[in-house]
Write a protein that holds these residues in place. Structure first.
Motif, PDB file in Angstrom:
ATOM      1  N   MET A   1      12.516 -17.416   6.205  1.00  0.00           N
ATOM      2  CA  MET A   1      11.244 -18.153   6.326  1.00  0.00           C
ATOM      3  C   MET A   1      10.309 -16.851   6.016  1.00  0.00           C
ATOM      4  SD  MET A   1       9.512 -20.842   6.741  1.00  0.00           S
ATOM      5  CE  MET A   1      10.442 -21.825   7.670  1.00  0.00           C
ATOM      6  N   PHE A   2       9.129 -17.293   5.065  1.00  0.00           N
ATOM      7  CA  PHE A   2       8.067 -16.332   4.909  1.00  0.00           C
ATOM      8  C   PHE A   2       7.041 -16.320   6.012  1.00  0.00           C
ATOM      9  CE2 PHE A   2       3.911 -15.364   3.146  1.00  0.00           C
ATOM     10  CZ  PHE A   2       3.941 -14.070   2.608  1.00  0.00           C
ATOM     11  N   ASP A   3       6.786 -15.319   6.657  1.00  0.00           N
ATOM     12  CA  ASP A   3       5.632 -15.248   7.346  1.00  0.00           C
ATOM     13  C   ASP A   3       4.865 -14.031   7.179  1.00  0.00           C
ATOM     14  OD1 ASP A   3       4.038 -15.129   9.735  1.00  0.00           O
ATOM     15  OD2 ASP A   3       5.709 -14.686  11.090  1.00  0.00           O
ATOM     16  N   ILE A   4       3.565 -14.416   6.801  1.00  0.00           N
ATOM     17  CA  ILE A   4       2.605 -13.337   6.330  1.00  0.00           C
ATOM     18  C   ILE A   4       2.370 -12.323   7.451  1.00  0.00           C
ATOM     19  CG2 ILE A   4       0.558 -14.373   6.856  1.00  0.00           C
ATOM     20  CD1 ILE A   4      -0.710 -13.509   4.346  1.00  0.00           C
ATOM     21  N   ASN A   5       2.449 -12.813   8.668  1.00  0.00           N
ATOM     22  CA  ASN A   5       2.012 -11.941   9.808  1.00  0.00           C
ATOM     23  C   ASN A   5       3.013 -10.600   9.894  1.00  0.00           C
ATOM     24  OD1 ASN A   5      -0.497 -13.045  10.794  1.00  0.00           O
ATOM     25  ND2 ASN A   5       0.651 -14.831  11.393  1.00  0.00           N
ATOM     26  N   THR A   6       4.096 -10.822   9.667  1.00  0.00           N
ATOM     27  CA  THR A   6       5.303  -9.597   9.577  1.00  0.00           C
ATOM     28  C   THR A   6       5.097  -8.686   8.504  1.00  0.00           C
ATOM     29  OG1 THR A   6       7.064 -11.274   8.433  1.00  0.00           O
ATOM     30  CG2 THR A   6       6.911 -11.349  10.712  1.00  0.00           C
ATOM     31  N   LEU A   7       4.537  -9.067   7.680  1.00  0.00           N
ATOM     32  CA  LEU A   7       4.090  -8.228   6.202  1.00  0.00           C
ATOM     33  C   LEU A   7       2.844  -7.430   6.363  1.00  0.00           C
ATOM     34  CD1 LEU A   7       5.281 -10.653   3.571  1.00  0.00           C
ATOM     35  CD2 LEU A   7       6.851  -8.910   4.601  1.00  0.00           C
ATOM     36  N   LEU A   8       1.746  -7.929   6.908  1.00  0.00           N
ATOM     37  CA  LEU A   8       0.457  -7.341   6.871  1.00  0.00           C
ATOM     38  C   LEU A   8       0.318  -6.148   7.880  1.00  0.00           C
ATOM     39  CD1 LEU A   8      -1.905 -10.304   7.772  1.00  0.00           C
ATOM     40  CD2 LEU A   8      -2.158  -8.796   5.756  1.00  0.00           C
ATOM     41  N   ARG A   9      -0.271  -5.233   7.422  1.00  0.00           N
ATOM     42  CA  ARG A   9      -0.484  -3.958   7.954  1.00  0.00           C
ATOM     43  C   ARG A   9      -1.350  -4.275   9.393  1.00  0.00           C
ATOM     44  NH1 ARG A   9      -2.950   0.324   4.001  1.00  0.00           N
ATOM     45  NH2 ARG A   9      -3.690   1.157   6.162  1.00  0.00           N
ATOM     46  N   LYS A  10      -0.963  -3.591  10.546  1.00  0.00           N
ATOM     47  CA  LYS A  10      -1.831  -4.045  11.699  1.00  0.00           C
ATOM     48  C   LYS A  10      -3.424  -3.825  11.608  1.00  0.00           C
ATOM     49  CE  LYS A  10      -1.703  -2.845  16.690  1.00  0.00           C
ATOM     50  NZ  LYS A  10      -1.220  -1.902  17.617  1.00  0.00           N
ATOM     51  N   ASN A  11      -3.654  -2.709  10.974  1.00  0.00           N
ATOM     52  CA  ASN A  11      -5.215  -2.710  10.745  1.00  0.00           C
ATOM     53  C   ASN A  11      -5.885  -3.758   9.854  1.00  0.00           C
ATOM     54  OD1 ASN A  11      -3.865  -1.206   8.340  1.00  0.00           O
ATOM     55  ND2 ASN A  11      -5.911  -0.738   7.893  1.00  0.00           N
ATOM     56  N   ILE A  12      -4.913  -4.334   8.993  1.00  0.00           N
ATOM     57  CA  ILE A  12      -5.624  -5.460   8.070  1.00  0.00           C
ATOM     58  C   ILE A  12      -5.647  -6.715   8.993  1.00  0.00           C
ATOM     59  CG2 ILE A  12      -5.526  -6.807   5.996  1.00  0.00           C
ATOM     60  CD1 ILE A  12      -6.128  -3.517   5.703  1.00  0.00           C
ATOM     61  N   LYS A  13      -4.554  -6.745   9.785  1.00  0.00           N
ATOM     62  CA  LYS A  13      -4.674  -8.133  10.777  1.00  0.00           C
ATOM     63  C   LYS A  13      -5.977  -7.936  11.627  1.00  0.00           C
ATOM     64  CE  LYS A  13       0.261  -8.662  11.474  1.00  0.00           C
ATOM     65  NZ  LYS A  13       1.045  -8.563  12.767  1.00  0.00           N
ATOM     66  N   ASN A  14      -6.358  -7.038  11.760  1.00  0.00           N
ATOM     67  CA  ASN A  14      -7.428  -6.715  12.725  1.00  0.00           C
ATOM     68  C   ASN A  14      -8.875  -6.397  11.976  1.00  0.00           C
ATOM     69  OD1 ASN A  14      -5.877  -7.149  15.036  1.00  0.00           O
ATOM     70  ND2 ASN A  14      -5.330  -4.892  15.195  1.00  0.00           N
ATOM     71  N   LEU A  15      -8.863  -6.470  10.697  1.00  0.00           N
ATOM     72  CA  LEU A  15      -9.968  -5.923  10.099  1.00  0.00           C
ATOM     73  C   LEU A  15     -11.174  -7.095   9.891  1.00  0.00           C
ATOM     74  CD1 LEU A  15     -11.067  -4.069   7.736  1.00  0.00           C
ATOM     75  CD2 LEU A  15     -10.163  -5.512   5.955  1.00  0.00           C
ATOM     76  N   THR A  16     -12.357  -6.493  10.421  1.00  0.00           N
ATOM     77  CA  THR A  16     -13.487  -7.353  10.196  1.00  0.00           C
ATOM     78  C   THR A  16     -13.997  -6.828   8.846  1.00  0.00           C
ATOM     79  OG1 THR A  16     -13.861  -7.476  12.709  1.00  0.00           O
ATOM     80  CG2 THR A  16     -15.937  -7.790  11.171  1.00  0.00           C
ATOM     81  N   PRO A  17     -14.202  -7.953   7.705  1.00  0.00           N
ATOM     82  CA  PRO A  17     -14.698  -7.470   6.597  1.00  0.00           C
ATOM     83  C   PRO A  17     -16.209  -7.081   6.591  1.00  0.00           C
ATOM     84  CG  PRO A  17     -14.261  -9.833   6.506  1.00  0.00           C
ATOM     85  CD  PRO A  17     -13.567  -9.142   7.698  1.00  0.00           C
ATOM     86  N   TYR A  18     -16.697  -6.509   5.545  1.00  0.00           N
ATOM     87  CA  TYR A  18     -18.086  -6.055   5.274  1.00  0.00           C
ATOM     88  C   TYR A  18     -18.817  -7.406   5.346  1.00  0.00           C
ATOM     89  CZ  TYR A  18     -22.338  -4.279   3.484  1.00  0.00           C
ATOM     90  OH  TYR A  18     -23.822  -4.166   3.522  1.00  0.00           O
ATOM     91  N   SER A  19     -19.806  -7.744   5.895  1.00  0.00           N
ATOM     92  CA  SER A  19     -20.504  -8.883   5.607  1.00  0.00           C
ATOM     93  C   SER A  19     -21.732  -8.550   4.542  1.00  0.00           C
ATOM     94  CB  SER A  19     -21.171  -9.514   7.066  1.00  0.00           C
ATOM     95  OG  SER A  19     -21.850 -10.553   6.819  1.00  0.00           O
ATOM     96  N   SER A  20     -22.004  -9.152   3.578  1.00  0.00           N
ATOM     97  CA  SER A  20     -23.034  -8.534   2.606  1.00  0.00           C
ATOM     98  C   SER A  20     -24.261  -9.710   2.745  1.00  0.00           C
ATOM     99  CB  SER A  20     -22.521  -8.692   1.193  1.00  0.00           C
ATOM    100  OG  SER A  20     -22.201  -9.935   0.835  1.00  0.00           O
TER     101      SER A  20
END
Length: 348
Positions: A1-20
């Motif tokens: 079973m594919f689970d994206i959360n097991t693949l993502l880097r921890k810092n990317i999971k918690n990333l708040t993107p730049y708001s332009s």
């Protein structure tokens, strides 16, 4: 079973993107004083003083019509190379994770891995330029995040067996990236149609080849909504410039012109193959589903240097694994192909 959360880097999971500024307000207004742009315009006939649409909505709506996909499944980037880099930065922990590539293949996968300090495991294609499924299975470990497959493949030109790619998609818990830069020239259908079947599939395409927009640097990735959401979070806020967006949108209205060019390219490719195969220094010409051919010769470097002296540039691939003695020749216009043939007929 594919689970994206097991693949993502921890810092990317918690990333708040730049708001332009263009993320925070989308729509029409008479006065824009929110983005610190030059309000007086540009020293050019076309005004480029305003920031471009950060999500390329107009292009994605047109791609939705052409590809038959929802906008939420479409990523537009600064060439396919940006999509490759974002996948590394999103899913691969530097110095820890690894990816699998299958040489001979597109060299940017290795370069991007090196830039991001990610190990590449190389599983060489078979003599028929197909996947070594057993070798790939043995190479996969708990830190393998991505498998890159170029189909039609560069530099070999052939398409990868569809069933083999589906085997990987069904059994690999990471992401399988199918790079379809040359799909418009192929007899095989795109893997875009399989996105609803495989949550771990990313399909990359480009406007650089069949669409003739290499100078604009517009690439595309198609994937599940959750993967696209991650890519949009990681990308720079204005990753595709306004000029490229405007011109790409104009080009995307001309599907008929592009289809005519594809037909002509394939006809010229067949003529090129028929003529080259009778030349004494040509040992083999490999089947191609792309706008180029891989030609095995008796002396690739000698022929390459001879053509350079005549002002004709092809690609010498003799130092690439499984491509010893090979030249990669792009299909040109009828006039360019005639010049190439006439020049090669004088080669001693």
């Amino acid at each position: 079973m594919f689970d994206i959360n097991t693949l993502l880097r921890k810092n990317i999971k918690n990333l708040t993107p730049y708001s332009s500024a263009r993320d925070e307000f989308q729509g029409e207004a008479s006065v824009f004083l929110d983005a610190n742009e030059n309000a007086f315009g540009s020293p050019l006939p076309t005004a480029y003083n305003r920031y471009p649409d950060p999500m390329q909505h107009a292009i994605k709506l047109r791609l939705k019509e052409i590809k038959g996909l929802p906008v939420r499944n479409i990523f537009v980037g600064n060439g396919s190379d940006e999509a490759i880099d974002i996948l590394f930065r999103s899913f691969c922990n530097p110095g820890v994770d690894n990816v699998i590539i299958v040489p001979p293949t597109y060299g940017m996968y290795q370069v991007s891995a090196n830039i991001n300090d990610v190990e590449t495991k190389k599983v060489v294609l078979t003599e028929e330029y197909q996947l070594d499924l057993n070798g790939i299975a043995e190479a996969i470990d708990e830190h393998t995040k991505l498998i890159f497959i170029c189909s039609p493949n560069n530099p070999t030109g052939n398409s990868i067996n569809r069933e083999d790619v589906e085997t990987l998609l069904a059994n690999f818990k990471g992401i399988v990236v199918v790079d379809e830069a040359y799909i418009n020239f192929s007899r095989q259908k795109s893997f875009i149609q399989e996105l609803t079947e495989y949550a771990n599939l990313v399909v990359m395409q480009t406007l650089s080849k069949a669409w003739g927009l290499a100078g604009l640097r517009v690439g595309m990735a198609f994937a599940s909504e959750e993967i696209i959401e991650v890519m949009n979070r990681v990308k720079p806020p204005y990753n595709v410039n306004e000029a490229s967006q405007q011109l790409a949108l104009q080009a995307l209205q001309n599907v008929g012109q592009v289809n005519d060019w594809i037909k002509e390219t394939l006809a010229q490719r067949d003529k090129l193959v028929l003529t080259l195969k009778d030349m004494p220094f040509v040992l083999d010409i490999y089947p191609s589903d792309a706008n180029f051919i891989l030609v095995k010769t008796t002396d690739a470097t000698g022929i390459y240097n001879y053509l350079v002296d005549k002002g004709i540039i092809v690609r010498n691939r003799t130092n690439v694994e499984l491509c010893e003695g090979c030249l990669r020749i792009t299909v040109g216009t009828p006039g360019e192909n005639t010049t190439l043939i006439e020049t090669l007929q004088q080669y001693k």
